[in-house]
Scaffold this motif. Structure first.
Motif, short mmCIF file in Angstrom:
data_model
loop_
_atom_site.label_atom_id
_atom_site.label_comp_id
_atom_site.label_asym_id
_atom_site.label_seq_id
_atom_site.Cartn_x
_atom_site.Cartn_y
_atom_site.Cartn_z
N THR A 41 0.85 -1.19 0.00
CA THR A 41 0.00 0.00 0.00
C THR A 41 0.88 1.23 0.00
N LEU A 42 0.64 2.14 -0.93
CA LEU A 42 1.40 3.39 -1.00
C LEU A 42 0.85 4.34 0.05
N ARG A 43 1.68 4.69 1.04
CA ARG A 43 1.24 5.56 2.15
C ARG A 43 1.69 7.00 1.98
N ARG A 44 2.82 7.22 1.34
CA ARG A 44 3.34 8.57 1.19
C ARG A 44 3.54 8.90 -0.28
N SER A 45 3.41 10.15 -0.61
CA SER A 45 3.55 10.59 -1.99
C SER A 45 5.02 10.65 -2.40
N ALA A 46 5.26 10.49 -3.69
CA ALA A 46 6.62 10.53 -4.22
C ALA A 46 6.85 11.79 -5.05
N ILE A 47 6.09 12.84 -4.80
CA ILE A 47 6.16 14.04 -5.62
C ILE A 47 7.55 14.66 -5.62
N ALA A 48 8.16 14.84 -4.46
CA ALA A 48 9.45 15.54 -4.37
C ALA A 48 10.64 14.60 -4.54
N LEU A 49 10.39 13.35 -4.83
CA LEU A 49 11.49 12.39 -4.95
C LEU A 49 11.97 12.29 -6.40
N GLY A 50 13.05 11.60 -6.59
CA GLY A 50 13.65 11.48 -7.91
C GLY A 50 12.85 10.59 -8.85
N GLU A 51 13.24 10.63 -10.11
CA GLU A 51 12.54 9.85 -11.14
C GLU A 51 12.68 8.34 -10.91
N ARG A 52 13.81 7.90 -10.38
CA ARG A 52 14.03 6.47 -10.18
C ARG A 52 13.01 5.90 -9.19
N LYS A 53 12.74 6.65 -8.11
CA LYS A 53 11.75 6.18 -7.14
C LYS A 53 10.35 6.18 -7.75
N LYS A 99 10.95 1.64 0.43
CA LYS A 99 10.45 1.19 1.73
C LYS A 99 9.93 2.31 2.62
N GLU A 100 10.40 3.55 2.39
CA GLU A 100 9.94 4.67 3.20
C GLU A 100 8.54 5.13 2.81
N LEU A 101 8.09 4.73 1.63
CA LEU A 101 6.82 5.23 1.10
C LEU A 101 5.68 4.23 1.21
N VAL A 102 6.00 2.95 1.38
CA VAL A 102 4.97 1.92 1.31
C VAL A 102 4.83 1.17 2.62
#
Length: 113
Positions: free
Chosen positions: A29-41, A73-76
């Motif tokens: 389950t995706l809990r946190r957004s990846a907006i400010a993270l890099g393209e690889r993530k 792992k920090e996002l899910v």
């Protein structure tokens, strides 16, 4: 798939007796957004099938899936579940759906007639 068949499957899974099933899938389950993270993530999340927050997907236990999970792992949030607990997207939608129609528990208008 009707609501009746979904409920029957759910009840059949919850009342089975015997030894517990082995965990064969990851529930991710995706809990946190990846907006400010890099393209690889972001690409890793897309490869896992996660596109929006609070979305849940299931993957079999494989080294590839485990590696992708470790990258984000920090996002899910990850759970190990048996194969019987795996839900398709349409089954998840049916389980979230509110019951159809409505019922009136009481009415103040009945006393005025």
């Amino acid at each position: 798939m009707s609501l009746r068949t979904v409920l029957q499957k759910t009840l059949a899974r919850s009342y089975t007796a015997g030894p517990p099933e082995p965990s064969t899938h990851f529930k991710i389950t995706l809990r946190r957004s990846a907006i400010a993270l890099g393209e690889r993530k972001k690409e890793t999340l897309t490869a896992l099938g996660l596109h929006r927050r609070m979305q849940t997907v299931y993957h079999q236990h494989t080294p590839e899936a485990a590696g992708k999970i470790l990258k984000v792992k920090e996002l899910v949030e990850v759970e190990n579940v048996p194969a019987s607990a795996v839900r398709t997207q349409s089954e998840q939608r049916w389980e979230r759906r509110a019951p159809r129609g409505y019922s009136i528990g009481g009415s103040r208008l009945r006393g005025f007639s």
